[in-house]
Write an enzyme that holds these catalytic residues in place. Structure first.
Site, short mmCIF file in Angstrom:
data_model
loop_
_atom_site.label_atom_id
_atom_site.label_comp_id
_atom_site.label_asym_id
_atom_site.label_seq_id
_atom_site.Cartn_x
_atom_site.Cartn_y
_atom_site.Cartn_z
N SER A 1 0.83 -1.21 0.03
CA SER A 1 0.05 -0.02 0.07
C SER A 1 0.92 1.34 -0.04
CB SER A 1 -1.02 -0.10 1.12
OG SER A 1 -1.45 1.26 1.23
N ARG A 2 0.44 2.13 -0.84
CA ARG A 2 1.07 3.54 -0.78
C ARG A 2 0.45 4.63 0.03
NH1 ARG A 2 5.00 2.56 -4.69
NH2 ARG A 2 5.92 4.15 -3.31
N THR B 1 -8.73 -1.60 2.79
CA THR B 1 -8.80 -2.25 1.34
C THR B 1 -8.99 -3.45 1.31
OG1 THR B 1 -7.14 -1.93 -0.32
CG2 THR B 1 -6.17 -2.59 1.62
N LYS C 1 -13.64 -4.03 2.50
CA LYS C 1 -14.40 -2.87 2.28
C LYS C 1 -15.98 -3.16 2.67
CE LYS C 1 -11.21 -0.59 -0.88
NZ LYS C 1 -11.11 -0.27 -2.18
N ASN D 1 -14.23 2.38 2.28
CA ASN D 1 -12.98 2.69 2.29
C ASN D 1 -12.12 3.38 3.36
OD1 ASN D 1 -13.23 5.06 1.27
ND2 ASN D 1 -11.44 4.85 -0.26
N ASP E 1 -13.62 6.10 -2.91
CA ASP E 1 -12.87 5.72 -4.34
C ASP E 1 -13.59 6.56 -5.61
OD1 ASP E 1 -11.25 4.06 -3.28
OD2 ASP E 1 -12.50 2.26 -3.28
N GLY F 1 -17.54 -5.87 -10.21
CA GLY F 1 -17.00 -6.41 -9.02
C GLY F 1 -17.05 -5.13 -8.17
N ALA G 1 -14.77 -3.18 -7.28
CA ALA G 1 -14.10 -1.81 -7.81
C ALA G 1 -15.11 -1.21 -8.67
CB ALA G 1 -12.79 -2.10 -8.53
N TYR H 1 -2.69 0.44 -10.85
CA TYR H 1 -1.51 0.96 -11.33
C TYR H 1 -0.40 0.25 -11.09
CZ TYR H 1 -1.55 1.39 -6.03
OH TYR H 1 -1.34 1.31 -4.86
N GLY I 1 -4.33 4.06 -12.45
CA GLY I 1 -5.02 4.55 -11.18
C GLY I 1 -4.44 5.30 -10.13
P1 ATR Z 1 -12.69 -6.05 -7.55
O1 ATR Z 1 -12.91 -5.99 -5.96
O2 ATR Z 1 -11.08 -5.76 -8.07
O3 ATR Z 1 -13.62 -5.45 -8.33
P2 ATR Z 1 -13.76 -8.63 -8.03
O4 ATR Z 1 -14.88 -8.24 -7.17
O5 ATR Z 1 -13.39 -9.99 -7.88
O6 ATR Z 1 -12.53 -7.63 -7.90
O7 ATR Z 1 -14.08 -8.33 -9.61
C1 ATR Z 1 -13.11 -8.60 -10.58
C2 ATR Z 1 -13.88 -8.27 -11.89
O8 ATR Z 1 -13.30 -8.29 -12.74
C3 ATR Z 1 -15.16 -8.73 -12.08
O9 ATR Z 1 -15.96 -7.82 -12.81
C4 ATR Z 1 -14.80 -9.92 -13.14
O10 ATR Z 1 -15.85 -10.15 -14.02
P3 ATR Z 1 -16.79 -11.45 -13.37
O11 ATR Z 1 -18.14 -10.81 -12.78
O12 ATR Z 1 -17.33 -12.24 -14.77
O13 ATR Z 1 -16.09 -12.46 -12.65
C5 ATR Z 1 -13.77 -9.15 -14.04
N1 ATR Z 1 -12.72 -10.17 -14.50
C6 ATR Z 1 -11.67 -10.69 -14.04
N2 ATR Z 1 -11.11 -11.49 -14.92
C7 ATR Z 1 -11.42 -11.05 -15.97
C8 ATR Z 1 -11.11 -11.30 -17.61
N3 ATR Z 1 -10.08 -12.16 -17.81
N4 ATR Z 1 -11.91 -10.73 -18.51
C9 ATR Z 1 -12.96 -9.73 -18.09
N5 ATR Z 1 -13.31 -9.61 -16.83
C10 ATR Z 1 -12.69 -10.07 -15.91
#
Ligand code: ATR
Length: 287
Positions: free
Chosen positions: A20-21, A67, A71, A92, A107, A134, A136, A229, A250
């Protein structure tokens, strides 16, 4: 003689957290604004976030950042929260107030400030594509819509997750005059016209896979931002640059979300530009 006043204590809690930065950023903000505080990293066991944050608060700390992967848990632990934290279902930033913990999610506003002030692209009236559904993506969609873009499309590999995220924001989108739609990454009707701004909130770049959509989604000179990032953002940024778009990582969002948390804790707003510049200087140059 009075005892010396101890600096106020803050930390970032996560797992992992060593990368973490945030300590660098908050130390720079504190120095710039003359605030007396210390900020550390606290690694939490995956099943031990609540215990650790309670112990940190009980020790006299004033607040913390949170983080991955805590969250959502942080949001659930705080009895008071901002509307944007409620929209995200995640926090966050926690402030340990005398009347109870208060939760925010900075965020999204961090991303919007980085796009509008950092990259110089006002979002009002634009077409925006948000890739991912997801944590983020959920964290940024509310403030993104509040910037009043004309259109926001949420596209995700698993279409039902994008549809659910959009449904949760439908009323908010309407209130801000934005047309919000959602679906799968392979839905041609969603991608029929190019976008002024493409935001990557998927883990695809982390896997070295560039972007999970074709380059025709980018209008000429579009801004393409990866919410990550460092090496994690490299393949998406290379994809965007090759397509004639303006790539951005980012790191600016990271500094802006920190500035908003700092403001919530200390009541003063730091100048982010010199801190972003100093932070970039500490990062290994992009290959
Ligand atoms: P975060 O908290 O970083 O958002 P997450 O909740 O696990 O992590 O969500 C990861 C996101 O990346 C999801 O939208 C995932 O798509 P799915 O909902 O279909 O799983 C997406 N993702 C991960 N790998 C991917 C890939 N190779 N191509 C496209 N989308 C991807």
């Amino acid at each position: 003689m009075n005892a010396p006043v101890q600096p106020d204590r803050y930390a970032v809690l996560g797992n992992p957290v060593a990368h973490s930065r945030s300590p660098f950023i908050h130390a720079a903000f504190a120095e710039q604004t003359g605030q007396s505080l210390v900020y550390e990293r606290l690694l939490c066991p995956l099943d031990g976030f609540a215990a650790q944050v309670r112990a940190f608060a009980a020790s006299g700390a004033r607040g913390c950042n949170v983080t991955v992967p805590f969250k959502q848990e942080a949001f659930a632990l705080a009895p008071r929260h901002t509307p944007r934290a409620a929209l995200a279902g995640a926090a966050n930033t926690l402030r340990f107030d005398a009347e109870g913990w208060w939760a925010d999610n900075t965020d999204g506003v961090g991303l919007v400030r980085d796009i509008e002030a950092g990259a110089g692209l006002p979002l009002a009236g634009l077409r925006v594509l948000l890739l991912g559904a997801g944590g983020a993506a959920a964290g940024v969609l509310g403030p993104l819509l509040a910037a009043r873009p004309a259109v926001v499309v949420v596209a995700n590999r698993t279409a039902p997750k994008a549809l659910a995220l959009a449904a949760a924001h439908a009323e908010w989108a309407h209130r801000h005059g934005a047309t919000l739609s959602a679906g799968g990454l392979d839905d041609p009707s969603l991608m029929a016209a190019p976008f002024d701004c493409v935001l990557n909130a998927t883990a695809s770049s982390l896997q070295g896979a560039g972007a999970p959509v074709p380059a025709r989604t980018l209008s000429p000179g579009a801004l393409a931002v990866d919410l990550m990032y460092g090496p994690a953002a490299e393949s998406f940024m290379a994809w965007a640059a090759a397509a004639g778009a303006r790539p951005r990582d980012g790191l600016g969002m990271l500094v802006e979300q920190a500035a908003e948390a700092f403001h919530a804790w200390r009541g003063v707003r730091p100048d982010t530009a010199p801190v972003l510049q100093a932070l970039r200087a500490t990062m290994p140059a992009a290959r």
